[in-house]
Structures are given as C-alpha cells and as structure tokens.
Design an enzyme around this catalytic site. Structure first.
Site, PDB file in Angstrom:
ATOM      1  N   LYS A 118       1.055  -0.934  -0.237  1.00 49.56           N
ATOM      2  CA  LYS A 118       0.001   0.461   0.420  1.00 49.56           C
ATOM      3  C   LYS A 118       1.297   0.850  -0.072  1.00 49.56           C
ATOM      4  O   LYS A 118       1.939   1.059   0.632  1.00 49.56           O
ATOM      5  CB  LYS A 118      -0.941   0.090   0.833  1.00 49.56           C
ATOM      6  CG  LYS A 118      -1.797   1.219   1.721  1.00 49.56           C
ATOM      7  CD  LYS A 118      -3.058  -0.076   0.442  1.00 49.56           C
ATOM      8  CE  LYS A 118      -4.044   1.398   0.071  1.00 49.56           C
ATOM      9  NZ  LYS A 118      -5.598  -0.234  -0.340  1.00 49.56           N
TER      10      LYS A 118
HETATM   11  P1  NAD Z   1     -13.046   7.270  -2.946  1.00 49.21           P
HETATM   12  O1  NAD Z   1     -12.265   8.623  -3.167  1.00 49.21           O
HETATM   13  O2  NAD Z   1     -13.616   6.614  -4.540  1.00 49.21           O
HETATM   14  O3  NAD Z   1     -14.137   7.188  -2.091  1.00 49.21           O
HETATM   15  C1  NAD Z   1     -14.449   7.606  -1.049  1.00 49.21           C
HETATM   16  C2  NAD Z   1     -15.890   8.269  -0.205  1.00 49.21           C
HETATM   17  O4  NAD Z   1     -15.510   8.244   1.247  1.00 49.21           O
HETATM   18  C3  NAD Z   1     -16.164   9.171  -1.144  1.00 49.21           C
HETATM   19  O5  NAD Z   1     -17.838   9.226  -1.272  1.00 49.21           O
HETATM   20  C4  NAD Z   1     -15.763  10.322   0.321  1.00 49.21           C
HETATM   21  O6  NAD Z   1     -16.628  11.503   0.363  1.00 49.21           O
HETATM   22  C5  NAD Z   1     -16.453   9.613   1.577  1.00 49.21           C
HETATM   23  N1  NAD Z   1     -15.561   9.916   2.635  1.00 49.21           N
HETATM   24  C6  NAD Z   1     -14.322  11.086   3.313  1.00 49.21           C
HETATM   25  N2  NAD Z   1     -14.558  10.578   3.802  1.00 49.21           N
HETATM   26  C7  NAD Z   1     -15.481  10.692   4.916  1.00 49.21           C
HETATM   27  C8  NAD Z   1     -15.916  10.449   5.868  1.00 49.21           C
HETATM   28  N3  NAD Z   1     -15.549  11.303   6.926  1.00 49.21           N
HETATM   29  N4  NAD Z   1     -17.425  10.251   6.151  1.00 49.21           N
HETATM   30  C9  NAD Z   1     -18.165   9.192   4.991  1.00 49.21           C
HETATM   31  N5  NAD Z   1     -17.341   9.468   4.248  1.00 49.21           N
HETATM   32  C10 NAD Z   1     -16.034  10.271   4.155  1.00 49.21           C
HETATM   33  O7  NAD Z   1     -12.338   6.322  -2.202  1.00 49.21           O
HETATM   34  P2  NAD Z   1     -12.840   4.806  -2.825  1.00 49.21           P
HETATM   35  O8  NAD Z   1     -12.264   3.699  -3.851  1.00 49.21           O
HETATM   36  O9  NAD Z   1     -13.896   4.273  -2.710  1.00 49.21           O
HETATM   37  O10 NAD Z   1     -12.034   4.030  -1.356  1.00 49.21           O
HETATM   38  C11 NAD Z   1     -12.851   3.215  -0.608  1.00 49.21           C
HETATM   39  C12 NAD Z   1     -12.435   2.136   0.669  1.00 49.21           C
HETATM   40  O11 NAD Z   1     -12.713   1.626  -0.268  1.00 49.21           O
HETATM   41  C13 NAD Z   1     -11.198   2.859   1.455  1.00 49.21           C
HETATM   42  O12 NAD Z   1     -11.018   2.135   2.042  1.00 49.21           O
HETATM   43  C14 NAD Z   1     -10.122   1.738  -0.110  1.00 49.21           C
HETATM   44  O13 NAD Z   1      -8.879   1.715   0.650  1.00 49.21           O
HETATM   45  C15 NAD Z   1     -10.728   0.449   0.025  1.00 49.21           C
HETATM   46  N6  NAD Z   1     -11.507   0.047  -1.659  1.00 49.21           N
HETATM   47  C16 NAD Z   1     -11.116   0.886  -2.616  1.00 49.21           C
HETATM   48  C17 NAD Z   1     -11.549   0.175  -4.026  1.00 49.21           C
HETATM   49  C18 NAD Z   1     -10.676   0.481  -5.265  1.00 49.21           C
HETATM   50  O14 NAD Z   1     -10.903  -0.759  -6.009  1.00 49.21           O
HETATM   51  N7  NAD Z   1     -11.422   2.128  -5.023  1.00 49.21           N
HETATM   52  C19 NAD Z   1     -10.676  -1.535  -3.701  1.00 49.21           C
HETATM   53  C20 NAD Z   1     -10.233  -2.365  -2.241  1.00 49.21           C
HETATM   54  C21 NAD Z   1     -10.871  -1.096  -1.246  1.00 49.21           C
END
Ligand code: NAD
Length: 429
Positions: free
Chosen positions: A119
């Site tokens: 990461k």
């Molecule tokens: P992203 O940036 O696209 O979306 C994150 C979302 O969370 C946004 O809507 C943002 O406004 C919201 N957010 C941020 N801070 C917040 C808070 N304090 N309270 C509530 N909402 C809040 O990110 P993503 O890619 O969707 O990732 C989200 C989670 O999923 C992370 O933990 C990431 O590690 C995990 N993840 C992502 C992927 C991927 O393929 N993108 C894969 C596995 C895990």
C-alpha cells in the site's frame, strides 16, 4: 549549540506501529490459533518486508515549492509481486500503509492471486490541489519509487482520491524512464492504455456479489433488503447502484460532507446528477440530511461501509441497527467494534473477502497486459463472480467447521496460503 538527546532505542516504537497497524496485527493474532503456522512464520509475517518513506517536492501553482511526506509499504513477496492501492489523504501514515499492506497480503492469498500485499500514500489534501499539481505530485512520487515499484516487483492501483488518471500518469512516468510502454506497472488505468474493462466497477460490484452469496446462505431475498451505504465514491457509489440493480432499496448514502436519507429509498440517478453538478452530496434537496455518525445508526438490514477505516467502534457498535455489516472499505470496524457486533449476533462480511473484487480484476488486468490479449466485459464479470464465490464458500465452510467468525476464517484461509508458500520456500539464504 546544546546536543539533542535521542531517547534510548528501546523506547522508540517501530516506525509503522500505529493504532491501525495494531488492529491489523491484533486480527492476525486472533487468527493464529486456527492457522497452520509456526513461530518463525508468525514473526516473519508480523512485520512488513519493506517500508519506504520519501519526501516529494512539487512546485505549487502559486510558484513556491511544497514537500509532501509519502510512503510505500510492501508486506510480503512470498507468493509474487506485491500489489496495493495508492491513496492521497491528509491522514496517511507509514503505519496506515503497513496495516493496509498486511490486509492486502491476506486478501490476495485468500483469492488465490499470485501476489503479496502493498500500500502507498501521499500525505496531502487532494481537494486543495489543482489537477496540474496532482499530476506533478504523482509523477515525482513515481520517480522517487524507481526500483521499488515495477511490474514484477510491486504494482500500484487506485485507492482513496486516486483514479484512472493517476494510474495513467504513473504508467507514463515509469514508461518514459525505461524507454517503452509498460502498461503492467499499474492496474486501474484507462482502457485506452491497457486497462481492463469492468475494473472501475469491480470493487463495488464484487461487494454486491458477496452480499448476494451471503443472502443465499442466509435464505434472504436481496431484493427485499433495505440498505444504507456510507461513502459514495468508487466502491460505495457502484455498490449502491448494484444493490438497486438487484432490486434492493438504498435508504441512505453519504460522502465526506454528510449523508442523505429517505425512508422510501433514494433515487440514485438524481443523487448522481446532483454530485456531478455540485461535487458533493451537500445540499441535495430530495431527502433528509443526516451526519455520517447518524447514518451508521439508521435502522436497516444491510449496512455497507465504503468510506474509510475506523467507522464502527467500541463507542457506536452497540447502536448499529443492521442485521449484516458489509465491509466495502478496508478496516472500517475496530477490534472493539467487531467484538460488540459479534456479541450482538450481527453478521460481518469482512473486508479481505468483501472488497476483493478490485484486486481480482486488477489481477485480470495485469494478466491481460502481460499477455497483450484482452477479454470481454462479460468474461471478466463471470470470472470475478467465480473467484469471489469460491473464496466466499471456502470462508463460510471454514467458519462453520472451526466455529469462528467470517473475519477469522477469511484471515485463516489467507494466512494458510502464505504460510504454506513460506514453509516451502524457507528463509533465504
Ligand atoms: P473514493 O475516494 O472513490 O471514495 C471514498 C468516499 O468516502 C467518498 O464518497 C468520500 O467523500 C467518502 N468519505 C471520505 N471521508 C469520509 C468521512 N469522513 N465520512 C464519510 N465518508 C467519507 O475511494 P474508494 O476507492 O471508494 O475507497 C473507499 C474505501 O474502499 C477505502 O477504504 C479503500 O481502501 C477501499 N477499497 C477501494 C478499492 C477500489 O478499488 N477503489 C478496493 C478495495 C478497497
């Protein structure tokens, strides 16, 4: 000048020893009694193999230079190159990256992908940087990690606040340095650069494939379930859309600005249109406003956590009013929160299984890039469903057999894969 006194080395904690890393380690320790490991394997897997810190300077649009702390942590390369996301967030630390790298190792191993976990992150406020600034930051970060990342070493992917464009900049910077196009250096890049069809939807769609499989096991009809989704980004936005596509009702969604709630169910097309115009959910007119804290406690059948870590804690777990908690985000439930939900009989679909759709299609992307041969969307969706269903079934069976939680079973299954490879390889030299 007075000589600065350094504290004795035994009083200095390991650099990655932060609360989130301790959560990852505590989960590992809880799984050990059920896993096929010995002491030396535990000792090896309790620390990341490599943790890199760099200071990344960029010229801001205003003309001055600003330097951002940045990280890349590789937890285990026993099964293959390491793989993991890159996040831009003001709270990124080495320990956070290390914890997320550990989870990636178990996740890749559980899905039987030939990868270990990694990461990376840059400590910055991405919303305060212009697109040219983000480009300079990404390119310089990539240059600083020359020799650390690579298609056979460590393959980045998008995570919080990074996206296809970020991956395209990394691919271009790396390719310019080696002198030819290397699409397989990153996954989650645009399809025009060798990205995979279905990658951008894969994590959110995978979350719902796991939810669907769980519903089958529980004898529930997914179309009758009332869902709340925290986070409306790549994972939460797609998961919400897929849930609605399966006939479920999405009562509430949120982003960093707060949440919106409608007892009748939200019109997600209207929510999307609002975000496209206003950048955030704030001010969305056709629903009640709730804070992110309130959203977590709304009565529902399925609560999808798809924002960030540490959301269900010892403080609020007793008030969670869902039957199933779905971890779309990484580490959204603390150890204390997990114990309370468990005591209350709330089923948790754990992150290492539930959000593995992203890394699985990333693996498909890497394989397609290496082979220079590309698959159709339907082929990818079907292969993803096969992989997730196979992992889900192994986890469910192990949990039943050993009388442990799905989280413990998912970790045990992942740890056993890594441990078997580590045992066979031995410790070099
Ligand atoms: P992203 O940036 O696209 O979306 C994150 C979302 O969370 C946004 O809507 C943002 O406004 C919201 N957010 C941020 N801070 C917040 C808070 N304090 N309270 C509530 N909402 C809040 O990110 P993503 O890619 O969707 O990732 C989200 C989670 O999923 C992370 O933990 C990431 O590690 C995990 N993840 C992502 C992927 C991927 O393929 N993108 C894969 C596995 C895990």
């Amino acid at each position: 000048m007075a000589k600065l006194e350094e504290p004795p080395v035994e009083e200095v904690q390991l650099e990655w020893d932060t609360p989130l890393f301790r959560t990852a380690l505590a989960q590992f320790e809880q799984a050990i009694p059920y896993a096929d490991v010995n002491e030396s394997i535990v000792a090896r897997l309790a620390s990341p193999e490599r943790a890199v810190m760099v200071a990344v300077p960029i010229r801001r649009d205003a003309g001055h230079v600003e330097v951002f702390p940045a990280y890349r942590v590789q937890h285990s390369s026993v099964l293959g190159p390491t793989k993991g996301g890159l996040r831009y967030d003001p709270h990124v630390t080495l320990g956070e990256c290390a914890a997320l790298a550990v989870w990636m190792t178990w996740k890749c191993a559980l899905l039987r992908l030939p990868y270990g976990g990694a990461k990376g992150g840059i400590r910055c406020n991405p919303r305060a940087l212009s697109l040219p600034e983000l480009q300079r930051l990404t390119r310089r970060y990539t240059s600083e990690l020359r020799g650390v990342i690579g298609p056979q070493e460590d393959i980045p992917a998008p995570d919080m606040a990074t996206n296809e464009q970020t991956m395209a900049w990394i691919m271009d910077t790396y390719s310019m340095q080696v002198g030819y196009a290397v699409p397989e250096i990153v996954t989650g890049k645009p399809v025009s650069l060798g990205g995979s069809l279905f990658r951008s939807e894969a994590t959110g769609a995978g979350v719902v494939m796991v939810v669907e499989r769980a519903c089958e096991r529980l004898g529930w009809n997914l179309a009758e379930q009332r869902c709340v989704v925290q986070g409306f980004g790549n994972v939460g936005g797609i998961a919400a859309q897929e849930l609605v596509g399966k006939g479920a009702t999405v009562l509430a969604v949120s982003d960093f600005s707060g949440g919106v709630y409608s007892e009748r169910g939200l019109d997600l097309t209207a929510v999307r249109a609002w975000i496209a115009e206003h950048a955030t959910l704030e001010g969305y007119p056709d629903a009640e406003n709730v804070t992110n804290a309130e959203l977590l406690e709304l009565p529902c059948d399925i609560l999808v956590l798809a924002a960030l870590e540490g959301q269900v804690t010892g403080e609020n777990a007793a008030r969670i009013d869902a039957k199933v908690v779905v971890e779309g985000a990484n580490g959204p439930t603390t150890i204390e929160g997990d114990a309370i939900l468990g005591e209350r009989g709330i089923l948790i679909l754990p992150d290492v299984l539930t959000n593995a759709g992203g890394v699985t299609v990333s693996y498909f992307e890497w394989v397609q890039d290496l082979g220079r041969l590309f698959w159709t969307r339907n082929e990818i969706r079907a292969r993803l469903a096969d992989k997730l269903n196979d992992a889900f079934d192994r986890v469910w069976t192990l949990a039943e057999k050993q009388g442990i939680s799905l989280r413990q079973a998912a970790l045990v299954a992942g740890i056993n894969e890594v441990a078997a490879a580590l045992k066979a390889r031995g410790i070099y030299p």
